[in-house]
Design a protein around this motif. Structure first.
Motif, mmCIF file in Angstrom:
data_model
loop_
_atom_site.group_PDB
_atom_site.id
_atom_site.type_symbol
_atom_site.label_atom_id
_atom_site.label_comp_id
_atom_site.label_asym_id
_atom_site.label_seq_id
_atom_site.Cartn_x
_atom_site.Cartn_y
_atom_site.Cartn_z
ATOM 1 N N LEU A 415 50.539 68.269 72.156
ATOM 2 C CA LEU A 415 50.288 67.466 70.843
ATOM 3 C C LEU A 415 51.488 66.685 70.636
ATOM 4 N N ASP A 416 51.303 65.253 70.010
ATOM 5 C CA ASP A 416 52.059 64.464 69.865
ATOM 6 C C ASP A 416 52.366 63.916 68.255
ATOM 7 N N ARG A 417 53.424 64.091 67.776
ATOM 8 C CA ARG A 417 53.722 63.791 66.304
ATOM 9 C C ARG A 417 53.186 62.376 65.930
ATOM 10 N N GLU A 418 53.755 61.476 66.728
ATOM 11 C CA GLU A 418 53.390 60.173 66.374
ATOM 12 C C GLU A 418 51.937 59.532 66.406
ATOM 13 N N LEU A 419 51.174 60.350 67.519
ATOM 14 C CA LEU A 419 49.833 60.147 67.467
ATOM 15 C C LEU A 419 49.229 60.668 66.047
ATOM 16 N N ALA A 420 49.583 62.009 65.719
ATOM 17 C CA ALA A 420 49.062 62.543 64.499
ATOM 18 C C ALA A 420 49.464 61.660 63.531
ATOM 19 N N HIS A 421 50.520 61.054 63.293
ATOM 20 C CA HIS A 421 50.946 60.360 61.967
ATOM 21 C C HIS A 421 50.113 58.986 62.104
ATOM 22 N N ALA A 422 49.745 58.593 63.351
ATOM 23 C CA ALA A 422 48.948 57.413 63.200
ATOM 24 C C ALA A 422 47.538 57.765 63.025
ATOM 25 N N ARG A 423 47.091 58.863 62.738
ATOM 26 C CA ARG A 423 45.416 59.530 62.714
ATOM 27 C C ARG A 423 44.902 59.558 63.937
ATOM 28 N N HIS A 424 45.689 59.672 64.971
ATOM 29 C CA HIS A 424 44.831 59.707 66.359
ATOM 30 C C HIS A 424 44.775 61.037 66.620
ATOM 31 N N PHE A 425 43.449 61.658 66.459
ATOM 32 C CA PHE A 425 43.121 62.996 66.771
ATOM 33 C C PHE A 425 41.946 63.049 67.969
ATOM 34 N N PRO A 426 42.102 64.195 68.692
ATOM 35 C CA PRO A 426 43.048 65.217 68.924
ATOM 36 C C PRO A 426 44.401 64.359 69.222
ATOM 37 N N SER A 427 45.535 64.710 69.046
ATOM 38 C CA SER A 427 46.639 64.187 69.187
ATOM 39 C C SER A 427 47.397 64.692 70.713
ATOM 40 N N ILE A 428 46.688 64.726 71.403
ATOM 41 C CA ILE A 428 46.960 65.136 72.780
ATOM 42 C C ILE A 428 47.574 63.817 73.511
ATOM 43 N N ASN A 429 48.958 64.117 73.901
ATOM 44 C CA ASN A 429 49.539 62.945 74.440
ATOM 45 C C ASN A 429 49.253 63.072 76.157
ATOM 46 N N TRP A 430 48.609 61.905 76.359
ATOM 47 C CA TRP A 430 48.056 61.580 77.749
ATOM 48 C C TRP A 430 49.229 61.434 78.816
ATOM 49 N N ILE A 431 50.345 61.319 78.231
ATOM 50 C CA ILE A 431 51.524 60.981 79.373
ATOM 51 C C ILE A 431 52.213 62.361 79.518
ATOM 52 N N SER A 432 52.394 63.137 78.430
ATOM 53 C CA SER A 432 53.030 64.446 78.498
ATOM 54 C C SER A 432 52.078 65.783 78.967
ATOM 55 N N SER A 433 50.898 65.642 78.864
ATOM 56 C CA SER A 433 50.074 66.598 79.324
ATOM 57 C C SER A 433 49.579 66.719 80.627
ATOM 58 N N TYR A 434 48.977 67.801 81.207
ATOM 59 C CA TYR A 434 48.520 67.798 82.586
ATOM 60 C C TYR A 434 47.497 69.002 82.523
ATOM 61 N N SER A 435 46.974 69.133 83.707
ATOM 62 C CA SER A 435 45.718 70.190 84.051
ATOM 63 C C SER A 435 46.053 70.479 85.513
#
Length: 595
Positions: A415-435
């Protein structure tokens, strides 16, 4: 219960006593005159160390510690589903209904209701041979869960007597087994199991099925497999709890076990108030009909917080043995690790990084390893999926709990703080995350969604990664210096982020997206990218290629296209073709006239 020790040392939840040579490690004990519940965690000669799961204020030296002869165990049987427990399976609603505002010390190890009558359909007949985990009766526990009464592990034999179907309490004997040595075993609805011991299985199966969550960024971009593990790390305010709430509400697991481990009381209150009102999207029945809540808030005893994780996973394994798919939400494992750190400090153990005990990583691994897709002893197949929230202080992902968890889990949803502050939820960072489950689930996706879905996902990820690189240039010199081939990547990436990855948990249309709709939305974005890129390669300027109304409608399709009107996707696809066909035709004619 003849073993007795004398208390010689008290330090918060850690108590030491002498005359403990006849006790055993992990034995459950009763501490002091109030008979507080505790567990022996170490023995040295006749000195034993006990961690107490209740508040120890008022406890005095020279009070007695009484052994029970058995480890800390849970009572498992009908009455678990829909209930709300504390960290050691004491029913909070029952305690509250008795007029108590707080859990009093020495209330004892209350558990599921022993007086309630359940209608049991007895399947066992005299002469039947039953083995461990075989199902010998069923109880319709809720509208959504049939509780399958199983032979406790380690017991097998021939049925020498069996009751008729009817109304029974969990303490009534439903059948009697006689083993090969002639010993008789009474089979009841309830059984006990030690929380720190994984329940046995026949074999672990390959992970190859998706846990469908209805959340686009998870299902398609960073999928979680049934029987897999996932971590949701994020700083304060990034949406860990609401993300787990969404997974609990919408995932296609048969049973949800939600563990609120050391979280704030107001967050748990929201869970306790919201869940009973929610309806299951598949059946329309109350969501609590397939949910177990374990609430251990930050003001409850720290030792019970450490035990709450094991309570949750033991309940999950019990229902897995019936053949159910179970998802356990642990919110959060950081608070559990902090409980380990506090207890380790009181035990005067040598601290490791940031004060956590040296065995932090191994304890985390042991917990997550209890997930899996398995073949049970009774021949059924079941799964336990563990989704743990991690709360790194200050959002620092380099701290020990996050790093140890990252090495263990199969999916990492950062989860990314900048995305959350921009009201982008779920704030899952597509660069830092993986599966790590994408290769395992590739065949499942092709069979159940579409043959090209994995390639489509990879293509969208490449666009997002390229956009991430281009944004470094844009921040320095602005977007205008980029050629149109790169600017269209930025425009499509905006659509992917705003129109696809962003999802409104409170919107009736957007809160849950079936896989079919997720795929069609992605196909529309893919078509827009292909047609727009083709036009730019033919020399058509971006100002003409980017038709504002069309781009805006594609972003808003998540709100405007319902599941009962899939034909609107076809209309949107035709609009894309019509726009770019006319654009190409116009510029082709213009080029011919100039020639």
């Amino acid at each position: 219960m003849s073993n007795q020790g004398n208390i010689i040392y008290i330090n918060g939840p850690v108590v030491k006593a002498n005359n403990m040579e006849d006790f055993s490690v992990r034995e459950m004990v009763m501490v002091g005159e109030k008979k507080l519940i505790g567990e022996v965690i170490s023995l040295e000669k006749d000195i034993g160390t006990v961690q107490v799961y209740e508040e120890t204020s008022g406890l005095k030296t020279n009070e007695k510690i009484i052994g029970t002869g058995s480890p800390l165990s849970l009572k498992l049987g009908p009455g678990i589903i829909g209930n709300i427990f504390d960290g050691i399976e004491r029913p909070l609603s029952e305690i509250y209904s008795s007029g108590l505002k707080f859990i009093p010390e020495g209330i004892g190890l209350l558990s599921i209701d022993e007086k309630k009558l359940w209608h049991a359909d007895i399947l066992a007949k005299v002469g039947d041979v039953l083995k461990s985990d075989d199902i010998f009766a069923t109880v319709q526990e809720t509208s959504m869960v049939t509780h399958k009464i199983m032979v406790p592990p380690g017991i097998e034999g021939k049925v020498v007597s069996a009751a008729d179907s009817g109304e029974y309490t969990i303490c009534d004997t439903l059948a009697v087994l006689e083993d090969s040595l002639g010993k008789k075993h009474e089979l009841k609805m309830e059984q006990e199991w030690p929380v720190r011991v994984p329940r046995p299985v026949k074999m672990r199966m390959p992970i190859e099925k998706l846990l469908v969550t209805g959340q686009r960024v998870i299902d398609i971009f960073f999928p979680i497999a049934k029987g897999g593990t996932a971590a949701i790390p994020g700083g304060f305010g990034t949406g860990k709890t609401i993300t787990q709430h969404q997974l609990a509400k919408w995932s296609d697991a048969d049973i949800i076990v939600y563990v609120g481990c050391g979280e704030r009381g107001n967050e748990m209150t929201e869970v306790l108030e919201d869940f009973p009102k929610l309806r299951d999207p598949r059946t329309g029945n109350p969501l609590m009909d397939r949910t177990v809540l374990i609430a251990n808030t930050s003001n409850m005893p720290v030792a019970a917080r450490e035990a709450s994780i094991y309570t949750g996973i033991t309940i999950a394994e019990y229902f897995r043995d019936m053949g159910y798919s179970v998802a356990i939400m642990a919110d959060s494992t950081s608070r559990w690790a902090e409980a380990l750190r506090e207890i380790a400090g009181r035990l005067e153990e040598m601290p490791a990084e940031e004060g956590y005990p040296a065995y932090l990583a191994s304890r985390l691994a042991a917990f997550y390893e209890r997930a899996g897709y398995v073949k049970n002893l009774n021949g059924t197949e079941g799964s336990v999926t563990i989704i743990g929230a991690v709360s790194p202080a200050g959002g620092d992902f380099s701290e020990p709990v996050t790093q140890s968890t990252k090495r263990i889990v199969g999916a990492f949803l950062a989860l990314d703080r900048e995305l959350a502050h921009a009201r982008h939820f779920p704030s899952i960072n597509w660069i830092s995350s993986y599966s790590g489950y994408i290769p395992m689930l590739e065949d499942w996706f092709k069979e159940n969604v579409a043959p090209d879905i994995v390639d489509l996902r990879a293509k969208m990820m490449r666009i997002l990664q390229e956009e991430d690189k281009l944004m470094d240039i844009v921040k320095l010199v602005g977007e205008d210096v980029l050629p149109d081939e790169q600017r269209i990547i930025l425009e499509i990436a905006k659509i992917i982020k705003s129109g696809y990855l962003q999802q409104n948990a409170y919107h009736p249309q957007d809160a849950y997206a079936p896989l079919s709709r997720q795929y069609k939305m992605l196909k529309i974005i893919d078509k827009l990218y292909d047609r727009a890129s083709a036009c730019i390669k033919k020399g058509i300027p971006l100002s003409k290629v980017k038709e504002e109304t069309l781009f805006s409608d594609i972003i808003m399709m998540k709100y405007n296209i319902s599941d009962d009107k899939p034909e609107i996707f076809d209309e949107l696809s035709k609009r894309i073709d019509n726009h770019y066909d006319s654009l190409e035709s116009m510029y082709k004619e213009g080029a011919a006239n100039e020639g």
